[in-house]
Each structure stands twice: as C-alpha cells, then as structure tokens.
Design an enzyme around this catalytic site. Structure first.
Site: not given
Length: 259
Positions: A65, A81, A83
């Site tokens: 991301e 991802d 977080i």
C-alpha cells in the site's frame, strides 16, 4: 518455505503495529483525499514485512500500500497492507491488522491477517482451509438476509455513483438488517470466515485490502464475487463475501433488485 515466510513476515509487521499502538507522539500524515492517513507505524510495519520476504525471496514481485509496486518478472507476488484500519490504529481502536497475501501466477494461494492487539492470527492456504490461531474456522449457517448480521465499509472519498455505498447501506437498515462498520476490510472478511458475520459488501477496495481476506472466506466455505456475481478479483473495487447460503439473495439486495 513460502508459508513459513508468510507467517514470519506477517508477525514482523504486527510487532511494529503493536510497538506503536497507543503511542501518544505517533507521527501521522494525510495522503491524497480526506482522512486517508498514514503513520510512522505503517512505514515501519511495511519495512519489516518486506525485509522478511526479501531476505528469502529477493527476486519476488511486491505490491504494498505505501510503497506501491516493486515489480520483477517473478510469478510470485506478495500483496501487503502493513496496517489495515489505520484510522482505528491512530485513534487507539484495536480493530486493525497486518494483511499479507501471496499470488502465484495470478492466483491468490496464501493469506495471513494478524491483529496482535486482539491476539487473532488468521491463516489460509488454497485448498487447505482457514484457521484462527491454528484452529479451523468455517462460515456461518445463516440462510436469510433478513436475519443476518452484515458488515460494510465506506470510502473516505465518497463515490458519486448510482447505487453508491450510502444508498446500498440504507436499503438494508430500512428493512431492519443489522449492518456494522468496523473500519478494516481485512478483519471484516476474516470475521465472515469465522462465522461472526454472515456477509460483507464494499464498493471501493484495493488489492492489499482484500487479497488475504477473500481467500480466508473461500477456504472457510464461503463465496466471494463482485457485484455482478463474477468470481472475485482483488484488482477491481467491488466485493461481496458471504457464507454462500445468502449470496444470491445478497446480490439482489446490493444491486437494488430486492423488493
């Protein structure tokens, strides 16, 4: 070795999430759009995850991301991802996690989602089922949408589109169907897989939001498609994930075709 690396990388990212959780002087900035936050913990977790992968597989493709694509010619792609649920994380809300999926020749074959704050480690391997903290999980047996408990999410930049997120959400709540909004698509999907929710729908996800979680639902016995009922691809934005028994009916609901 791939599964071992997946677990190691996910745990490495989660250690950073846990280290920064509830830290009062956490550095936070905003990316493009409204409430599109990134924190120093996101960057630290991403760095730890990528390091754990590249330590073993330096030539593998990575899509993450915060860093975007680290493209190679490898058929192995790690979708990260660092977080998921950053706004929850930044506000000390423990519904946040690390999500890592592995795609091989265009097929998601493994996924891990770990929320260290709640001590929940979800793991799925294609054809081998899904687990929570090492114990097998399965989707619910609910057979009717009207008696189901659902979960959804809304994009922070609202989509001005027919049958948009609010219109779709309103359709359910006006009929008395409980719909929750937790703020982490990866956890939403895992909780469908674990039978806590009967279905999940969302209008605007990225590959890193769903790559691990959608495999979790499938391996737990559920069904995941886009809003047309087509087999799900994490590279398009629409997702409907259910226990399977309510799926066809849910397609009618999300498309405004249910009386």
């Amino acid at each position: 070795m791939l599964l071992e690396t997946l677990i190691k990388a996910t745990r490495a990212g989660a250690a950073e999430l846990e280290r920064f959780f509830n830290q009062k002087d956490l550095a936070i900035s905003n990316k493009e759009g409204v409430n599109n936050l990134v924190t120093e913990a996101d960057h630290a977790a991403e760095k730890a995850i990528i390091a754990a992968i590249q330590d073993v597989y330096p030539d593998h493709f990575i899509l993450s991301e915060e860093s975007g694509e680290m493209a190679t010619n490898s058929p192995y792609k790690w979708i990260i991802d660092p977080i998921d649920g950053t706004i929850n994380f930044a506000n000390g809300i423990p519904i946040c996690c690390v999500s890592v999926g592995l795609e091989v020749n265009g097929v998601i074959t493994m996924g891990a989602v770990y929320n260290p704050i709640m001590n929940e480690f979800f793991l799925a391997e294609k054809g081998k089922g899904a687990t929570l903290n090492g114990k097998p999980i399965h989707v619910s047996d609910k057979a009717e949408v009207l008696t189901s408990c659902l979960v959804t999410g809304f994009p922070y930049t609202f989509l001005d589109m027919p049958n948009g997120p609010l219109e779709c959400f309103e359709r359910f709540i006006r009929r008395g169907v409980p719909v929750r909004r937790l703020g982490s698509a990866a956890i939403d999907l895992c909780w469908v897989a674990a039978g806590r929710f009967d279905g999940f729908f969302e209008h605007k996800l990225n590959a890193w939001d769903s790559a691990a979680g959608f495999l979790m639902v499938e391996e737990a016995g559920g069904i995941v498609t886009d809003f047309t009922g087509t087999y799900y691809s994490p590279y398009q934005p629409f997702i409907l994930a259910t226990n399977g028994k309510i799926h066809e009916d849910m397609l009618l609901w999300v498309n405004g075709k249910k009386n």
